[in-house]
Design a protein around this motif. Structure first.
Motif, short mmCIF file in Angstrom:
data_model
loop_
_atom_site.label_atom_id
_atom_site.label_comp_id
_atom_site.label_asym_id
_atom_site.label_seq_id
_atom_site.Cartn_x
_atom_site.Cartn_y
_atom_site.Cartn_z
N ARG A 464 0.83 -1.21 0.00
CA ARG A 464 0.00 0.00 0.00
C ARG A 464 0.86 1.26 0.00
O ARG A 464 0.72 2.13 -0.85
CB ARG A 464 -0.93 -0.02 1.21
N ILE A 465 1.78 1.36 0.94
CA ILE A 465 2.60 2.56 1.01
C ILE A 465 3.62 2.59 -0.13
O ILE A 465 3.96 3.66 -0.65
CB ILE A 465 3.30 2.67 2.39
N ARG A 466 4.08 1.42 -0.56
CA ARG A 466 5.06 1.38 -1.64
C ARG A 466 4.48 1.96 -2.93
O ARG A 466 5.14 2.73 -3.63
CB ARG A 466 5.52 -0.07 -1.86
N SER A 467 3.24 1.59 -3.25
CA SER A 467 2.62 2.10 -4.46
C SER A 467 2.43 3.60 -4.38
O SER A 467 2.53 4.31 -5.39
CB SER A 467 1.27 1.41 -4.68
N MET A 468 2.17 4.12 -3.19
CA MET A 468 2.01 5.56 -3.02
C MET A 468 3.33 6.29 -3.24
O MET A 468 3.37 7.34 -3.89
CB MET A 468 1.47 5.87 -1.62
N GLU A 470 5.89 5.18 -4.96
CA GLU A 470 6.29 5.02 -6.36
C GLU A 470 5.67 6.08 -7.26
O GLU A 470 6.30 6.55 -8.21
CB GLU A 470 5.87 3.62 -6.86
N SER A 471 4.42 6.47 -6.98
CA SER A 471 3.70 7.34 -7.91
C SER A 471 3.58 8.78 -7.44
O SER A 471 3.08 9.62 -8.19
CB SER A 471 2.29 6.78 -8.14
N ARG A 472 4.02 9.07 -6.22
CA ARG A 472 3.78 10.42 -5.71
C ARG A 472 4.64 11.45 -6.43
O ARG A 472 5.78 11.18 -6.84
CB ARG A 472 4.03 10.48 -4.20
#
Length: 942
Positions: A464-468, A470-472
């Motif tokens: 969950r936090i990794r995807s955030m 990655e794209s922030r």
């Protein structure tokens, strides 16, 4: 059978009757404050630290709650979960030093003070900034003190005397210093780009400050006439759900590889705004849907081209002739899709990230068409002064007058709103301060690597936090408000570059430590710049830093500044903090130190009502922790937390709390029975495990299983199922099984003197009392983290008022207590016991017996029944006066799954009822001195 009891002798005084000062009724709302006062008077936290000196430290770093209101049930969940983990680590042999803290700056508090102004008819902008900041500080201080008292009432143990707050002068100085580190390493820059903007609050917002609500808006299809190139005379059609961005349009984007159809409109419906003879470009994949939606009932497909073929197209703004005289070029964007609309995207670079970067890449200026308050700037034709959320009709009318509107429709969609003002947000390009994610500092890459090295509970939190991360986008850290730590920098007026001077940074920190961040507003620039710079050459930055940056910096001024271990062992918050505090702390620490400030992250779910609905005052389904404490006590609320699966959404309400109160009563009664059974106990009674009956060895095995579960939870931070298992042990293994069986030996296998002192006892009773001693020490310490008030009361009831369970450690459990083979055998025994008890209950219901002691139980086992079933004392286990165990003579049942050859059989036990132990035995009457007693009872009264 003769049930009569001679009246000549009363043997009640010869029987051990459990006694304890530990009452059956908890009366927690009254007793818990008394316990808090006792702990305060004894300096419990100081004693805990002294006792733990030299142990391995354990640091759970507290994510700061916001100081702006009474605690809600989510606060209670969060702090109770943290407290259980801290207390358990302390009792497991660690030094769990916990420093609670508060987030005190930012818009939530500023907004509340502004509301007070509005009620009083005052204008915040007319109040001197230092006066306004002083009111914000007072407001935060008031609620900090209230919340601290409410947290203490929950039984939260911590260093309250040295709590931290982001508005402490030392904290403000440290936050400014962290900003300076980003300036020094080059990751901080000032730039123009769209950010999520609140027109009501007139500031940028972080993603964590945004909530999504349904909103009805207007969608429009608009012609952009092509004025240059091969396709001049036709038009590009765009679709947008934000008509207010049309004045800010400066380009159109197409997908390079998409197929686009150029159609001639041959026929239209009566209500259609399309015109016969229109030549329109639309994505092939969306053509059928487009013609249906816009009322085009007949068309001819002239040709198909790709987006790359349209790269030289130049359009006119659809409002050309009304003040919008610039050309609109066609650009190619990889973000364009054919999922909805027309396959073309209109580009308003001030109001969208994709728009901004694509236009900037092609040298297109970013117009400032919208003011901070959401109104159009004075130089915007047609719409100057109008608010963007009230202009849809006027934009559509202007487009219709220009012949550019193909269609409009109203639709309901999920739209971002400020979670404070509840007002809708916009994307707005404003000069702001950003931390670069992908520059030479490689913050994104380092953050992702740090997440890979972090333990997550539950593990799904990592993705969950990794995807955030990655794209922030780059981190916007500036806010256009007054209450907070300023981005304490100076920029050269000549080139807008940052004055990156360590001496200036050091002076700034020193002045902040002495007088707080107010110094930035109260003192002249020269005090910070020193003699080496002319203040006239520099611009002082007065934007404040994002509160998420502040809370993300707490590791620096709570852990590092106090000499505590860094990184922290654990961060624990709600799952929404993957995009909030967890991420801010990660990026801040990685950007300044290269590593994460935590070793592990634990996330909790959200609290819902009993029906699974979100709590709201309008629904009347809010459960306030203060109300629960007043009615039941804090221990009940704590038990609810730890009986729940905290990593998923939890439910709470009146019925659930009643259930928890019932579970609590069972646990309390278990402790009370143990304490009563231990009256007069001394260490001289201790019996080694090897000399104990199997039943006691089995209980020690059960304790070993629970001890392993508890210690695994301590090590992994995952407490799922631990306290339900302890409750089940108390209810099923102890109260309904072990206590029930052993009460006969406990009460009767003892010789007492005239004062009730113990003179002699059986080995079975000695084994039982040894196990009760172990049970008390294990259960009170195991329960202490979740039921701190009750466990301490049960500890003091045995060891004295000057003792405290929270200064104790979890008792060591020897490895030899674990006996899985024994456990398997007793599982078989308990299964047969359950069947036999069913038969006894049926005999009671039918009136054949009044109690199990009047019965004889006959159990017929299969030839291959487990040995454990053949050797056990069934009369003792079933609390009957007699039992017969038979092995089937035939082998018809050999190999069958069930160990019994027939259901247990209940008959009347032969003999007379013993006046002391109430067992019905043939031997009663043999002793002339005690004609109403059995042989055992004669031994203990003689």
């Amino acid at each position: 059978m003769n049930d009569s009891v001679p009246a000549e002798r009363d043997y009640r005084a010869t029987v051990f009757l459990p006694r304890t000062a530990f009452p059956m009724r908890g009366d927690l709302p009254k007793r818990e404050p008394e316990a808090l006062a006792r702990w305060e008077a004894m300096g419990l936290f100081v004693r805990l630290r002294a006792d733990a000196a030299g142990r391995t430290p354990f640091i759970l770093h507290d994510g700061p709650p916001y100081a702006n209101g009474n605690l809600h049930i989510g606060h209670a969940l969060n702090k109770i979960h943290k407290d259980v983990i801290n207390r358990a680590r302390q009792m497991a042999g660690f030094d769990a030093d916990y420093v609670p803290g508060w987030d005190c700056h930012g818009l939530p508090i500023e907004w509340m003070v502004e509301q007070q102004y509005r009620k009083a008819g005052k204008n915040k902008d007319e109040v001197p900034v230092l006066d306004f900041r002083a009111e914000c500080r007072a407001y935060a201080a008031k609620w900090l003190d209230i919340q601290a008292a409410e947290f203490k009432r929950l039984g939260i143990e911590g260093n309250w005397a040295q709590r931290y707050a982001t508005m402490d002068f030392s904290s403000e100085a440290a936050i400014a210093a962290e900003i300076h580190k980003f300036a020094a390493n080059g990751a901080l820059y000032r730039g123009l780009r769209p950010v999520m903007w609140s027109p009501v609050e007139k500031t940028a917002l972080a993603e964590a400050e945004v909530e999504y609500k349904d909103r009805t808006d207007t969608a429009i299809w608009v012609r952009f006439p092509i004025i240059a190139g091969e396709f001049a005379g036709s038009a590009i059609v765009i679709w947008t759900t934000t008509p207010w961005t049309i004045p800010g349009n400066r380009a159109i984007a197409a997908g390079a590889s998409f197929d686009y159809a150029l159609i001639d409109v041959d026929a239209v419906g009566e209500t259609s705004h399309a015109r016969v003879g229109d030549k329109l470009f639309v994505a092939v994949d969306l053509l059928d849907k487009f013609t249906t939606e816009t009322g085009i009932v007949g068309h001819t497909q002239r040709r198909i081209v790709t987006g790359a073929d349209l790269v030289d197209v130049v359009c006119a703004h659809p409002l050309r002739g009304q003040g919008y005289e610039f050309d609109v070029p066609m650009l190619l964007g990889d973000f364009v899709t054919t999922e909805a609309g027309t396959g073309f995207v209109h580009m308003a670079p001030a109001h969208g990230e994709d728009d901004f970067f694509l236009c900037r890449e092609h040298g297109i200026d970013v117009p400032e068409t919208v003011n901070d308050d959401g109104t159009y700037a004075a130089d915007v034709p047609l719409f100057a002064g109008q608010h963007v959320y009230k202009v849809a009709d006027n934009v559509c009318r202007a487009l219709e007058d220009a012949g550019a509107l193909l269609k409009r429709e109203e639709f309901l969609h999920s739209y971002p709103h400020s979670w404070r003002s509840k007002a809708p947000l916009i994307y707005l390009a404003r000069p702001n301060w950003f931390i670069r994610m992908d520059g030479e500092e490689h913050i994104r890459d380092k953050a992702l690597a740090a997440l890979d090295a972090t333990q997550f509970v539950p593990d799904a939190g990592r993705n969950r936090i990794r995807s955030m991360v990655e794209s922030r986008p780059d981190w916007c850290i500036s806010r256009q408000r007054a209450w907070g730590v300023p981005i304490a920098l100076f920029m050269r007026k000549s080139d807008k570059s940052i004055l990156n001077d360590p001496a200036v940074f050091a002076r700034t920190r020193a002045l902040f430590e002495a007088a707080g961040a107010d110094a930035w507003y109260a003192r002249p620039a020269a005090d910070f710049l020193g003699n080496g710079y002319n203040p006239d050459d520099y611009e002082q930055v007065f934007d404040i830093v994002d509160v998420w940056f502040e809370s993300g910096s707490t590791h620096a001024f709570v852990l590092e500044a106090r000499g505590m271990p860094w990184p922290a062992d654990l961060y624990l918050e709600g799952s929404d903090q993957h995009r909030g505090w967890f991420q801010a702390s990660l990026l801040e620490a990685v950007g300044t130190r290269g590593v994460a400030p935590f070793k592990a992250i634990v996330t909790d779910g959200f609290v819902l009502d009993e029906q699974g609905r979100k709590m709201s005052k309008s629904l009347g389904n809010v459960t306030a922790p203060q109300e629960v404490i007043d009615l039941y006590g804090a221990d009940i609320l704590r038990l609810w937390v730890m009986n729940s699966d905290v990593h998923n959404d939890l439910r709470i309400g009146k019925e659930i709390l009643k259930q928890q109160a019932d579970l609590y009563r069972r646990i309390r009664n278990t402790l009370r029975w143990i304490l009563g059974g231990l009256e007069g106990y001394s260490e001289a009674e201790i019996l080694d495990r090897a000399a104990m009956p199997e039943l006691e060895q089995y209980m020690l095995h059960k304790l070993a299983e629970l001890d392993a579960m508890l210690r695994r939870a301590v090590a992994t931070h995952d407490w799922t199922g631990v306290y339900p298992a302890i409750h089940q042990f108390c209810n099923n293994d102890l109260s309904a099984f072990y206590f029930d069986i052993r009460k006969d030996a406990l009460y009767c296998d003892v010789k007492l003197d005239a004062e009730g002192r113990q003179l002699a006892q059986s080995e079975t009773r000695r084994a039982c009392r040894t196990v009760l001693d172990i049970l008390h020490r294990c259960l009170t310490t195991w329960l202490a983290p979740v039921l701190p008030f009750t466990a301490d009361e049960a500890w003091r009831a045995r060891f004295g008022e000057d003792e405290c369970v929270h200064l104790a450690q979890f008792p060591p459990v020897p490895a030899e207590w674990r006996d899985d083979a024994l456990d398997a055998g007793w599982a078989e025994i308990r299964a047969v016991r359950k069947l036999a008890n069913t038969q006894l209950e049926e005999a009671r219901r039918s009136g054949d017996i009044a109690s199990s002691l009047q019965a004889c139980i006959s159990i017929t086992l299969a030839v291959d029944a487990p040995i454990a079933l053949q050797s056990v004392n069934w009369a003792e286990l079933l609390i009957t006066s007699a039992a017969e165990t038979m092995i089937a003579t035939d082998e018809a049942g050999a190999g069958a799954a069930a160990p019994l050859r027939a259901p247990p059989k209940v008959t009347i036990a032969p003999g007379t009822k013993c006046a002391r132990c109430w067992q019905v035995l043939p031997e009663v009457g043999e002793d002339q001195a005690h004609p109403t007693l059995c042989r055992r009872c004669c031994e203990y009264v003689g």
